[in-house]
Design an enzyme around this catalytic site. Structure first.
Site, PDB file in Angstrom:
ATOM      1  N   ASP A   6     -43.199  69.836   3.055  1.00  0.00           N
ATOM      2  CA  ASP A   6     -41.832  69.838   3.512  1.00  0.00           C
ATOM      3  C   ASP A   6     -43.300  67.777   4.361  1.00  0.00           C
ATOM      4  OD1 ASP A   6     -40.610  68.709   5.754  1.00  0.00           O
ATOM      5  OD2 ASP A   6     -40.712  70.719   6.386  1.00  0.00           O
ATOM      6  N   ASP A 104     -36.371  66.798   0.410  1.00  0.00           N
ATOM      7  CA  ASP A 104     -37.787  66.449   1.459  1.00  0.00           C
ATOM      8  C   ASP A 104     -38.317  68.302   1.139  1.00  0.00           C
ATOM      9  OD1 ASP A 104     -36.468  67.655   3.529  1.00  0.00           O
ATOM     10  OD2 ASP A 104     -37.941  66.797   4.730  1.00  0.00           O
ATOM     11  N   GLU A 105     -37.926  69.645   1.203  1.00  0.00           N
ATOM     12  CA  GLU A 105     -37.988  70.444   1.389  1.00  0.00           C
ATOM     13  C   GLU A 105     -38.356  71.413  -0.576  1.00  0.00           C
ATOM     14  OE1 GLU A 105     -37.725  74.099   4.063  1.00  0.00           O
ATOM     15  OE2 GLU A 105     -36.622  71.783   5.135  1.00  0.00           O
TER      16      GLU A 105
END
Length: 348
Positions: A6, A104-105
DNA sequence: AATTCATTATCAC
DNA sequence: CTAACGGTGATAATGAATT
């Protein structure tokens, strides 16, 4: 064995990197504040802004009130998409078996490349190092026996965290946490659980005391899932190359409106965008959904299906206008938002 | 009876 | 003092319509 990665305060961190003068001071990425009158929300903010109790998802008007002197930047999605692509390439140098869940993950299935948890820790620190060297960005990494444990682990020590949870520690790792830290338990589910136990501030341990039968009777099929999750059990798989099942666009008006001209113009614009995106993806469409949000924040939808086909603007517009008319007729009050979504055919 | 469609609710980021 | 509140997409529940 799953690794969850993350990126830390992603949009804001990228902006700091592009323009270091933003670092060390409150920075908010999101809607325009417009002197406190903006209607959007905060996408991401850096840690300095969090000291002023600014958070993701907060109305931008409130963020502005909390810290009018913060730097407010618009969302530059193209920029973050590019950076996200670069990070995907780095992840692929570790394993191709990964699932990207947002810009973003991502979840990496590392059971084939990590024999044990100390190897996993090395993989995590190597990944963090690569991203820092090549992109000058920090991230948080969690490793666990399943996706849920890995995600809670990565969240638990951000920013710049690296947390390894061995299977023998999974249960202890989550038992004292707030029930809200379990992915999939949102505000509504929390409230219903509180009602069952007549108690606030629920922990995972509290929810473990509810029987499988009672969870099933209150939540239906989801009850089983909640029962398992609070016990650290999650057998959802890492799925790479997921195809979108729908795409849509929606837009909130600057001010709630009744102006048919304004509504229809906005509608035409978003239909054009959705048509373009669907054509770009070269996918067959089977349904169109029109969304309308009233002044009172009630969301209503109308949808219609048809034989799967490659659509164009005119087709979508003709189908959509009918649905929009239905919605506006039933509503008659000022409109806050309109949207259009198309559902792709399963095959193709 | 089973499947598909339509609508709403909930959740995540 | 309180409320304020995007855009995108997934999934599940529920009931109606269709096969």
């Amino acid at each position: 064995m799953i690794l969850h990665i993350d990126m830390d305060y992603f949009f804001a961190q990228v902006e700091e990197r592009e323009n270091p003068r933003f670092s060390g001071k409150p920075l908010v990425v999101g809607a325009e504040p417009k002197e406190g009158r903006g209607r959007g929300v905060v996408s991401t903010c850096n840690y300095e802004a969090r000291k002023y109790k600014i958070r993701s998802g907060m109305p931008i008007s409130r963020a502005y009130k909390n810290c009018p002197d913060a730097t407010f930047l618009p969302v530059n999605m193209k920029l973050y998409e590019g950076v996200s692509e670069n990070i995907s390439r780095i992840i692929e140098s570790v394993t191709k078996n990964y699932e990207k869940v947002s810009l973003d993950e991502a979840y990496l299935d590392i059971k084939e490349i990590a024999k044990n948890y100390s190897t996993a820790e090395r993989i995590g620190s190597d990944l963090k190092k690569l991203i820092l060297e090549r992109e000058s960005l920090t991230c948080s990494v969690g490793v666990g026996e399943n996706k849920m444990i890995a995600k809670i682990a990565s969240e638990s020590e951000k920013p710049d965290g690296l947390v390894i949870v061995k299977p023998c520690d999974s249960s202890r790792f989550i038992v004292s946490r707030s029930i809200r830290e379990i992915p999939g338990i949102g505000p509504k589910t929390e409230k219903r659980l509180q009602e069952i136990l007549s108690k606030g501030n629920l922990t995972v341990k509290d929810v473990r005391s509810i029987s499988k039968e009672q969870l099933n009777s209150v939540f239906g099929k989801r009850g089983e899932d909640i029962y398992n999750r609070v016990r650290g059990v999650d057998d959802s798989q890492v799925v790479s190359e997921k195809k979108a099942k729908s795409i849509g666009r929606e837009e909130t008006f600057d001010k709630d409106t009744l102006d048919p001209e304004k509504i229809i113009n906005t509608f035409r614009k978003i239909v054009a965008e959705v048509a373009e995106a669907a054509i770009e993806e070269d996918r067959k469409v089977k349904s169109i959904v029109v969304v309308c949000r009233s002044m009172e924040y009630e969301t209503h939808t109308r949808q219609v299906s048809f034989g799967p086909q490659v659509i164009d603007f005119d087709f979508l517009y003709k189908k959509g206008v009918r649905l929009l008319l239905h919605l506006l007729t039933e509503n008659s009050g000022p409109i806050r938002l309109i949207g259009v979504r198309v559902l792709f055919a399963v095959d193709d």
